[in-house]
Design an enzyme around this catalytic site. Structure first.
Site, short mmCIF file in Angstrom:
data_model
loop_
_atom_site.label_atom_id
_atom_site.label_comp_id
_atom_site.label_asym_id
_atom_site.label_seq_id
_atom_site.Cartn_x
_atom_site.Cartn_y
_atom_site.Cartn_z
N HIS A 1 91.36 129.32 31.11
CA HIS A 1 90.19 129.82 31.84
C HIS A 1 89.16 128.74 32.10
O HIS A 1 88.20 128.64 31.35
CB HIS A 1 89.49 130.89 31.00
CG HIS A 1 90.28 132.12 30.78
ND1 HIS A 1 90.40 133.10 31.72
CD2 HIS A 1 90.99 132.55 29.72
CE1 HIS A 1 91.14 134.09 31.25
NE2 HIS A 1 91.53 133.77 30.05
N GLU B 1 86.93 128.96 34.03
CA GLU B 1 85.66 129.65 34.33
C GLU B 1 84.79 129.87 33.09
O GLU B 1 83.62 130.18 33.22
CB GLU B 1 85.91 130.98 35.05
CG GLU B 1 86.53 132.10 34.23
CD GLU B 1 88.07 132.15 34.27
OE1 GLU B 1 88.70 131.09 34.49
OE2 GLU B 1 88.63 133.25 34.07
N CYS C 1 94.95 132.94 34.02
CA CYS C 1 95.37 133.86 32.96
C CYS C 1 96.02 135.11 33.55
O CYS C 1 97.12 135.04 34.06
CB CYS C 1 94.19 134.18 32.04
SG CYS C 1 94.67 134.97 30.50
#
Lengths: 300, 177
Positions: free
Chosen positions: B156, B158, B61
């Site tokens: 993302h 994560e 991002c």
């Protein structure tokens, strides 16, 4: 290519909570107009919070504090490219509908404004835009998460420049989470009852040792050292309200608070950031405030 | 996530911390803030030099924006670290109301599809000849790219439990160590 499940979904829990994840380690600044928003963005704010008047002015001027004029919010959104948050009154779901229609990135259902409902908070699951809500303790935080909040900020006492309540609230929330983690499974039923929060959420926090959403802190942060104090106490980031634009030199102070928040564990950087900032906002000691003027007691 | 994959993860905020790592992840966040702080604390130049010298870097991002040579819709004076011969557009989808999650087919990672979360995300609008597109949305917009030791995604990984992009990156780190 599998086409069974490729539909794009917006407004999901993961998308809502995810934006707050991206703000971690950052500073969110209160702004009342586009000029202030630009100063905040230039200083390194990760987001700005639009409101009608900063808390210090709400205190000194009195009267009912409400959502900002949509023209001001549009102006702020046009002026900056970082996320724009805006405040709605507790329980005022129509203000929230308006803010969603304006396209703000986050709504703060905030005790800083005058509550619109002294019983119910907004049903935040009904919205695609995510919400941040204030809390003074873990039970309050979990009730807001149950209503759909995607981010929590400890309340502190807004508009005072006195950081003591912010310290108390972040310590309380962190302490209650630690206490839950130490409990055995059979003790969690009573813990849920005492916290007045759903058992499933309480059990999840006992297991993971943290809130399921990002936890910022707010309310009384006025100096770089205040911001670093919040971070060292375990906050994921900091909201600064009146502390910046009620100070002698907002441009410099805003940048200094960003630096101190990033390097919260480095006293040399905090010392450097604290130099030559001019006057901090004139503070009010929370202990000098009569109970009806304490904003943190709004919301339940 | 990195710890679960067997890597030793540390935070990098200063040049001396950068000098100690064999790979770097620039996570999601606000690219404008990353730019200011990385320049202010003297991290930008050493990072450029490290990328030139082959340091593996993965940007998600805002991190992807930092790796891009060219950015559309940046704020006045915004700089990137650069290194990838790509043009990205910031906030390409709009406000938070336009943030979304979807399944992405990533041939390099095989099945199942990667569940990707896009939050006020950028897209890659142009890629140079040395850049490989790893994934695109159904409308063709590129959202994952690779160039040598550099990897970038608009989304993302994560915030999900899909470790595959991070393990793919760790292979680059191990190969170049």
């Amino acid at each position: 290519m599998s086409d069974s499940n490729t539909a794009e979904q917006s407004g999901t829990n993961r998308v809502k909570r995810g934006l707050a994840e991206m703000l971690k380690g950052g500073v969110i600044m209160d702004v009342v107009n586009a000029e202030q928003a630009k100063i905040a963005e230039d200083a390194g704010a990760v987001a700005v919070m639009a409101l009608e008047r900063v808390p210090a002015d709400i205190r000194s001027q009195g009267g009912v504090a409400r959502m900002s004029d949509p023209d001001l919010i549009d102006g702020i959104m046009a002026a900056v490219s970082i996320p724009v948050m805006a405040k709605a009154r507790i329980g005022h779901f129509v203000e929230a509908q308006v803010l969603q229609s304006l396209g703000v990135d986050y709504i703060d259902e905030s005790e800083v404004l005058s509550p619109a409902d002294y019983v119910n908070h907004i049903d935040k699951w009904k919205f695609n835009v995510p919400f941040v809500c204030g809390a003074t303790n873990l039970g309050e935080a979990l009730r807001r998460v149950t209503e759909g909040a995607a981010m929590i900020r400890s309340k502190g006492e807004a508009g005072t420049g006195d950081v003591s309540e912010a310290t108390k609230h972040i310590r309380t929330i962190k302490g209650e989470i630690a206490a839950l983690s130490a409990k055995t499974a059979d003790e969690l039923y009573v813990a849920a009852k005492e916290l007045q929060a759903p058992y499933d959420l309480v059990a999840e926090i006992a297991r993971t040792g943290k809130l399921p959403v990002v936890l910022f802190t707010a309310g009384g942060v006025a100096t770089p050292a205040d911001a670093a104090l919040m971070m060292q106490l375990g906050a994921d980031g900091v909201f600064v309200g009146s502390g910046i634009f009620k100070s002698g030199n907002p441009v410099q102070r805003a940048a200094a608070i960003v630096k101190a928040t990033t390097f919260f564990d480095d006293a040399d950087v905090i010392a450097q950031a604290s130099r030559g900032l001019g006057e901090a906002m004139v503070g009010i000691n929370v202990s000098d405030l009569a109970a009806p003027h304490r904003l943190a007691e709004r919301g339940w | 996530m990195l710890t679960n994959l067997g890597a030793n993860a540390v935070t990098v905020r200063r040049p001396e911390e950068l000098a100690r790592v064999s790979g770097l992840i620039i996570p999601g966040g606000e690219s404008t803030v990353m730019d200011k702080l990385s320049r202010l604390f003297g991290l930008a130049e050493p990072l450029r030099a490290a990328i030139d010298a082959g340091l593996p870097v993965y940007g998600t991002c805002a991190g992807l924006i930092m790796l891009a040579d060219r950015v559309h819709d940046s704020i006045d004076g915004q700089q990137t670290i650069g290194g990838m011969d790509i043009t990205v557009r910031r906030n390409a989808f709009g406000t938070q109301l336009d943030s979304f999650e979807t399944d992405l087919h990533v041939p390099e990672l095989g099945e199942p599809a990667v569940h990707a979360v896009f939050i006020r995300a950028p897209v890659v609008e142009e890629i140079g000849s040395g850049v490989r597109a790893l994934a695109s949305l159904e409308d063709g917009r590129i959202v994952a790219v690779e160039q040598g030791n550099l990897l970038g995604t608009s989304f993302h990984p994560e915030v999900t439990n899909d470790y595959r992009f991070h393990s793919y990156f760790l292979e680059k780190v191990r190969a170049s160590a």
